[in-house]
Design a protein around this motif. Sequence first.
Motif, PDB file in Angstrom:
ATOM      1  N   GLY A 187       0.796  -0.973   0.265  1.00  0.00           N
ATOM      2  CA  GLY A 187       0.406  -0.227  -0.111  1.00  0.00           C
ATOM      3  C   GLY A 187       0.873   0.859  -0.234  1.00  0.00           C
ATOM      4  O   GLY A 187       0.519   2.358   0.955  1.00  0.00           O
ATOM      5  N   LEU A 188       1.854   1.162  -0.086  1.00  0.00           N
ATOM      6  CA  LEU A 188       3.494   1.807  -0.858  1.00  0.00           C
ATOM      7  C   LEU A 188       2.534   2.828  -1.763  1.00  0.00           C
ATOM      8  O   LEU A 188       3.761   2.126  -3.039  1.00  0.00           O
ATOM      9  CB  LEU A 188       3.973   1.657  -0.510  1.00  0.00           C
ATOM     10  N   PRO A 189       2.658   3.802  -2.192  1.00  0.00           N
ATOM     11  CA  PRO A 189       2.375   5.087  -3.411  1.00  0.00           C
ATOM     12  C   PRO A 189       3.672   5.486  -3.865  1.00  0.00           C
ATOM     13  O   PRO A 189       4.532   5.922  -3.320  1.00  0.00           O
ATOM     14  CB  PRO A 189       1.916   5.941  -2.476  1.00  0.00           C
ATOM     15  N   VAL A 190       4.451   4.716  -4.992  1.00  0.00           N
ATOM     16  CA  VAL A 190       5.389   5.196  -5.480  1.00  0.00           C
ATOM     17  C   VAL A 190       5.067   6.644  -6.274  1.00  0.00           C
ATOM     18  O   VAL A 190       4.450   5.848  -7.869  1.00  0.00           O
ATOM     19  CB  VAL A 190       6.879   4.140  -6.033  1.00  0.00           C
ATOM     20  N   ALA A 191       5.390   7.712  -6.138  1.00  0.00           N
ATOM     21  CA  ALA A 191       4.952   8.689  -7.287  1.00  0.00           C
ATOM     22  C   ALA A 191       6.359   8.226  -8.800  1.00  0.00           C
ATOM     23  O   ALA A 191       7.099   7.816  -8.795  1.00  0.00           O
ATOM     24  CB  ALA A 191       6.223  10.165  -6.690  1.00  0.00           C
ATOM     25  N   PRO A 192       5.447   8.344  -9.942  1.00  0.00           N
ATOM     26  CA  PRO A 192       5.722   8.230 -10.829  1.00  0.00           C
ATOM     27  C   PRO A 192       7.318   9.255 -11.155  1.00  0.00           C
ATOM     28  O   PRO A 192       8.494   8.301 -11.534  1.00  0.00           O
ATOM     29  CB  PRO A 192       4.909   9.205 -12.489  1.00  0.00           C
ATOM     30  N   GLU A 193       8.217  10.036 -10.674  1.00  0.00           N
ATOM     31  CA  GLU A 193       8.854  10.721 -11.045  1.00  0.00           C
ATOM     32  C   GLU A 193       9.840   9.637  -9.808  1.00  0.00           C
ATOM     33  O   GLU A 193      11.756   9.952  -9.924  1.00  0.00           O
ATOM     34  CB  GLU A 193       9.042  12.353 -10.351  1.00  0.00           C
ATOM     35  N   TRP A 194       9.343   9.132  -9.234  1.00  0.00           N
ATOM     36  CA  TRP A 194      10.200   8.050  -7.846  1.00  0.00           C
ATOM     37  C   TRP A 194      10.810   6.208  -8.753  1.00  0.00           C
ATOM     38  O   TRP A 194      11.934   6.271  -8.162  1.00  0.00           O
ATOM     39  CB  TRP A 194       9.842   7.810  -7.333  1.00  0.00           C
ATOM     40  N   ARG A 195      10.173   6.542  -9.810  1.00  0.00           N
ATOM     41  CA  ARG A 195       9.488   5.236 -10.443  1.00  0.00           C
ATOM     42  C   ARG A 195      11.044   4.167 -11.113  1.00  0.00           C
ATOM     43  O   ARG A 195      11.600   3.843 -10.289  1.00  0.00           O
ATOM     44  CB  ARG A 195       8.710   4.829 -11.179  1.00  0.00           C
ATOM     45  N   ALA A 196      11.642   5.387 -11.485  1.00  0.00           N
ATOM     46  CA  ALA A 196      12.861   4.474 -12.029  1.00  0.00           C
ATOM     47  C   ALA A 196      14.297   4.767 -11.033  1.00  0.00           C
ATOM     48  O   ALA A 196      14.494   3.377 -11.827  1.00  0.00           O
ATOM     49  CB  ALA A 196      13.231   6.078 -13.312  1.00  0.00           C
ATOM     50  N   GLY A 197      13.893   5.986 -10.092  1.00  0.00           N
ATOM     51  CA  GLY A 197      14.813   5.528  -8.999  1.00  0.00           C
ATOM     52  C   GLY A 197      14.404   4.433  -8.520  1.00  0.00           C
ATOM     53  O   GLY A 197      15.810   3.629  -7.944  1.00  0.00           O
TER      54      GLY A 197
END
Length: 61
Positions: A19-29
């Motif tokens: 249930g942890l949101p991963v923001a689109p700008e963080w996904r690649a990292g």
Amino acid sequence: MSESFDAAAHCDHMAAVMGLPVAPEWRAGVIANLEATSAMAAFVLSFPLDDHVEPAPVFEA
């Protein structure tokens, strides 16, 4: 390991499970870190150990 590690699929799956949101700008990292961690784990697991090797009972720095 016989199968390859899919970091992107693992990221998506674990984000949903936790249930942890991963923001689109963080996904690649996040995916890059999962790939690096997988490579380190493969390196550690590839080190041969004899059957008689015992884990250390106490760690002292």
